[in-house]
Design an enzyme around this catalytic site. Sequence first.
Site, mmCIF file in Angstrom:
data_model
loop_
_atom_site.group_PDB
_atom_site.id
_atom_site.type_symbol
_atom_site.label_atom_id
_atom_site.label_comp_id
_atom_site.label_asym_id
_atom_site.label_seq_id
_atom_site.Cartn_x
_atom_site.Cartn_y
_atom_site.Cartn_z
ATOM 1 N N HIS A 1 0.836 -1.208 0.000
ATOM 2 C CA HIS A 1 0.000 0.000 0.000
ATOM 3 C C HIS A 1 0.870 1.257 0.000
ATOM 4 C CE1 HIS A 1 -3.941 1.852 1.857
ATOM 5 N NE2 HIS A 1 -3.885 1.985 0.539
ATOM 6 N N ASP B 1 -5.706 4.275 3.829
ATOM 7 C CA ASP B 1 -7.121 4.435 3.520
ATOM 8 C C ASP B 1 -7.828 5.029 4.733
ATOM 9 O OD1 ASP B 1 -6.641 3.276 1.071
ATOM 10 O OD2 ASP B 1 -7.405 1.283 1.632
ATOM 11 N N HIS C 1 -14.113 4.648 0.257
ATOM 12 C CA HIS C 1 -13.109 5.101 1.238
ATOM 13 C C HIS C 1 -12.253 6.160 0.563
ATOM 14 C CE1 HIS C 1 -10.572 2.274 -1.059
ATOM 15 N NE2 HIS C 1 -9.527 2.967 -0.588
#
Length: 269
Positions: free
Chosen positions: A162, A166, A241
């Site tokens: 990632h 988020d 999100h």
Amino acid sequence: MAFTRATGKHRRPSRLTRKSASMAGVAALATTGVIGGLASPALAADAAHAVQDTGLTEAIVIGDSLADEIAAQADQQKRAAAKAEAARKAEAERKAEAKRKAQAKAEAEARAKKEREERAAKERAARAAERKRLNSYTLPVAGSVVTTGYKTGGNLWSSGSHSGVDFRAASGSSVVSVGAGTVVEAGWGGAYGNNIVIRMNDGTYTQYGHLSSIGVSVGQAVTSGQQIGVSGSTGNSTGPHLHFEARTSPEYGSDMDPVAYLRAHGVNV
Ligand SMILES: [Zn+2]
């Protein structure tokens, strides 16, 4: 005969007349030797009276002029004193007025100074607040929390981990710029869906992805907390999100820890 004046007349004679009468009286006495020898005893008595009267009258005359003089002097002194008193009062009033004026002026100046200082303090406070507002950072979605951390592994991400974090954001949530900057990218970003990249005023970059809509355009200046779009689930996303990245450049791959970045800018995250 020197004594031509009627008897019993007490009108004050002239100075010259009185003098000659007196001398005449003396001459008469010297000549006759006896007062009774005079033709008229009444006249002799009148002559004596005239002498007496004259002396007294002169004393009074002198006294009168002296009294007049004294009175005049007293009057003059009184006037002078009154004048001096009036001058003293006028001077005292002038001084009192000058003092009042000086006091009023000093008070007015003090008030003006206080107002200037208060105004300056307000302006300083306003500038400080504005600076703080401009330099302050905020969460990209108000009250949100991180649901997926930075560098989290998984095959969802093309890089294998990632590149951002988020933030929880129901579809339609307001997305804001975390700080002041200028929009450098606003549009479709592939896997990021609708995304925005902002060059922050400190030279770093922030990125916002998966937006349902974009509210800014390239080149637009934004302030901290200003809405730039609405959250969604566009692009490579499993549900609504906000994907948020902090970068050293506008390019993908120059990411840094967004949580550490926000914390370094004073954001409680
Ligand atoms: Zn993400």
